[in-house]
Scaffold this motif. Structure first.
Motif, PDB file in Angstrom:
ATOM      1  N   PRO A  89      -7.219 -22.951 -11.466  1.00  0.00           N
ATOM      2  CA  PRO A  89      -7.130 -21.910 -10.346  1.00  0.00           C
ATOM      3  C   PRO A  89      -7.807 -21.092  -9.791  1.00  0.00           C
ATOM      4  N   GLU A  90      -8.754 -20.663 -10.868  1.00  0.00           N
ATOM      5  CA  GLU A  90      -9.953 -19.468 -10.406  1.00  0.00           C
ATOM      6  C   GLU A  90     -10.849 -20.028  -9.475  1.00  0.00           C
ATOM      7  N   TRP A  91     -11.085 -21.446  -9.033  1.00  0.00           N
ATOM      8  CA  TRP A  91     -11.812 -21.777  -7.985  1.00  0.00           C
ATOM      9  C   TRP A  91     -11.569 -21.015  -6.668  1.00  0.00           C
ATOM     10  N   VAL A  92     -10.132 -20.804  -6.519  1.00  0.00           N
ATOM     11  CA  VAL A  92      -9.868 -20.083  -5.048  1.00  0.00           C
ATOM     12  C   VAL A  92     -10.476 -18.768  -5.254  1.00  0.00           C
ATOM     13  N   ASN A  93     -10.777 -18.267  -6.134  1.00  0.00           N
ATOM     14  CA  ASN A  93     -11.637 -16.875  -6.104  1.00  0.00           C
ATOM     15  C   ASN A  93     -13.204 -17.011  -6.211  1.00  0.00           C
ATOM     16  N   SER A  94     -13.359 -18.133  -6.768  1.00  0.00           N
ATOM     17  CA  SER A  94     -15.163 -18.132  -6.892  1.00  0.00           C
ATOM     18  C   SER A  94     -15.530 -19.160  -5.809  1.00  0.00           C
ATOM     19  N   ASP A  95     -14.882 -19.743  -5.165  1.00  0.00           N
ATOM     20  CA  ASP A  95     -15.339 -20.906  -3.810  1.00  0.00           C
ATOM     21  C   ASP A  95     -14.009 -21.207  -3.180  1.00  0.00           C
ATOM     22  N   PRO A  96     -13.491 -19.962  -2.348  1.00  0.00           N
ATOM     23  CA  PRO A  96     -12.353 -20.115  -1.207  1.00  0.00           C
ATOM     24  C   PRO A  96     -12.527 -21.104  -0.358  1.00  0.00           C
ATOM     25  N   TYR A  97     -13.809 -21.354   0.188  1.00  0.00           N
ATOM     26  CA  TYR A  97     -14.033 -22.262   1.209  1.00  0.00           C
ATOM     27  C   TYR A  97     -14.566 -23.526   0.918  1.00  0.00           C
ATOM     28  N   GLY A  98     -14.616 -24.086  -0.485  1.00  0.00           N
ATOM     29  CA  GLY A  98     -15.136 -25.062  -0.999  1.00  0.00           C
ATOM     30  C   GLY A  98     -14.094 -25.758  -1.953  1.00  0.00           C
ATOM     31  N   ASP A  99     -14.665 -25.429  -3.354  1.00  0.00           N
ATOM     32  CA  ASP A  99     -13.672 -26.150  -4.287  1.00  0.00           C
ATOM     33  C   ASP A  99     -12.519 -25.492  -4.432  1.00  0.00           C
ATOM     34  N   GLY A 100     -12.330 -24.426  -3.840  1.00  0.00           N
ATOM     35  CA  GLY A 100     -10.828 -23.703  -3.842  1.00  0.00           C
ATOM     36  C   GLY A 100      -9.868 -24.119  -2.897  1.00  0.00           C
ATOM     37  N   TRP A 101     -10.185 -25.273  -2.129  1.00  0.00           N
ATOM     38  CA  TRP A 101      -9.367 -25.750  -1.122  1.00  0.00           C
ATOM     39  C   TRP A 101      -8.008 -25.996  -1.479  1.00  0.00           C
ATOM     40  N   LEU A 102      -7.064 -25.767  -0.719  1.00  0.00           N
ATOM     41  CA  LEU A 102      -5.556 -25.942  -1.317  1.00  0.00           C
ATOM     42  C   LEU A 102      -5.041 -27.279  -0.783  1.00  0.00           C
ATOM     43  N   PHE A 103      -4.867 -27.744   0.293  1.00  0.00           N
ATOM     44  CA  PHE A 103      -4.283 -29.157   0.517  1.00  0.00           C
ATOM     45  C   PHE A 103      -4.835 -29.465   2.144  1.00  0.00           C
ATOM     46  N   GLN A 104      -4.811 -30.747   2.376  1.00  0.00           N
ATOM     47  CA  GLN A 104      -5.022 -31.543   3.708  1.00  0.00           C
ATOM     48  C   GLN A 104      -3.856 -31.781   4.247  1.00  0.00           C
ATOM     49  N   ILE A 105      -3.951 -31.669   5.729  1.00  0.00           N
ATOM     50  CA  ILE A 105      -2.547 -31.809   6.558  1.00  0.00           C
ATOM     51  C   ILE A 105      -3.082 -32.732   7.732  1.00  0.00           C
ATOM     52  N   ARG A 106      -2.370 -33.597   7.958  1.00  0.00           N
ATOM     53  CA  ARG A 106      -2.469 -34.254   9.395  1.00  0.00           C
ATOM     54  C   ARG A 106      -1.542 -33.546  10.367  1.00  0.00           C
ATOM     55  N   ILE A 107      -2.263 -33.269  11.417  1.00  0.00           N
ATOM     56  CA  ILE A 107      -1.118 -32.405  12.300  1.00  0.00           C
ATOM     57  C   ILE A 107      -0.431 -33.281  13.324  1.00  0.00           C
ATOM     58  N   ASP A 108       0.573 -32.863  13.853  1.00  0.00           N
ATOM     59  CA  ASP A 108       1.334 -33.603  14.716  1.00  0.00           C
ATOM     60  C   ASP A 108       0.533 -33.580  16.022  1.00  0.00           C
ATOM     61  N   ALA A 109       0.876 -34.904  16.776  1.00  0.00           N
ATOM     62  CA  ALA A 109      -0.469 -34.928  17.875  1.00  0.00           C
ATOM     63  C   ALA A 109      -0.107 -33.887  18.974  1.00  0.00           C
TER      64      ALA A 109
END
Length: 130
Positions: A89-109
């Motif tokens: 979970p520390e990747w959110v601290n060390s690389d919030p825009y890279g390895d610390g990503w949380l999830f991917q979402i497909r948005i409604d059209a």
């Protein structure tokens, strides 16, 4: 001052979004948010396949300081989660825009993305916090 990549979009609740194409966005929390929260110790991510509504609580991040809800930045379906965060979970601290990503979402059209902030507008909203 927090690092804010210019190619990303942001929400008022400190989530960032990276456009992966075809209506898919990678989501995480901003450098500013992870700094405020402190060292991450646990992350509860949404289930793959879950339908979420914009503004809905969909994940929880726990740090040594506090627990914080993560809000869906848009209406759509969770298509992937960062399973590596279970062990790191520390990747959110060390690389919030890279390895610390949380999830991917497909948005409604028909999703309206006009409420998302560009980097400059996001920096203006967090300026008072720093």
């Amino acid at each position: 001052m927090s690092y804010v990549p210019s190619e990303l979009k942001f929400t008022h609740t400190h989530e960032w979004l990276r456009d992966e194409g075809d209506g898919v966005y990678t989501v995480g929390i901003s450098d500013h948010a992870q700094t405020l929260l402190g060292d991450m110790v646990f992350i509860d991510l949404p289930d793959t396949g879950a339908a979420v509504d914009a503004g809905e609580e969909c994940a929880v991040i726990e740090s040594v300081k506090a627990a914080s809800d993560i809000y869906a930045p848009c209406t759509g379906t969770i298509i992937a989660i960062n399973e590596e965060l279970d062990a790191a979970p520390e990747w959110v601290n060390s690389d919030p825009y890279g390895d610390g990503w949380l999830f991917q979402i497909r948005i409604d059209a028909d999703q309206d993305t006009d409420e998302w902030l560009d980097a400059e507008d996001y920096l203006d909203t967090i300026a008072d916090d720093e």
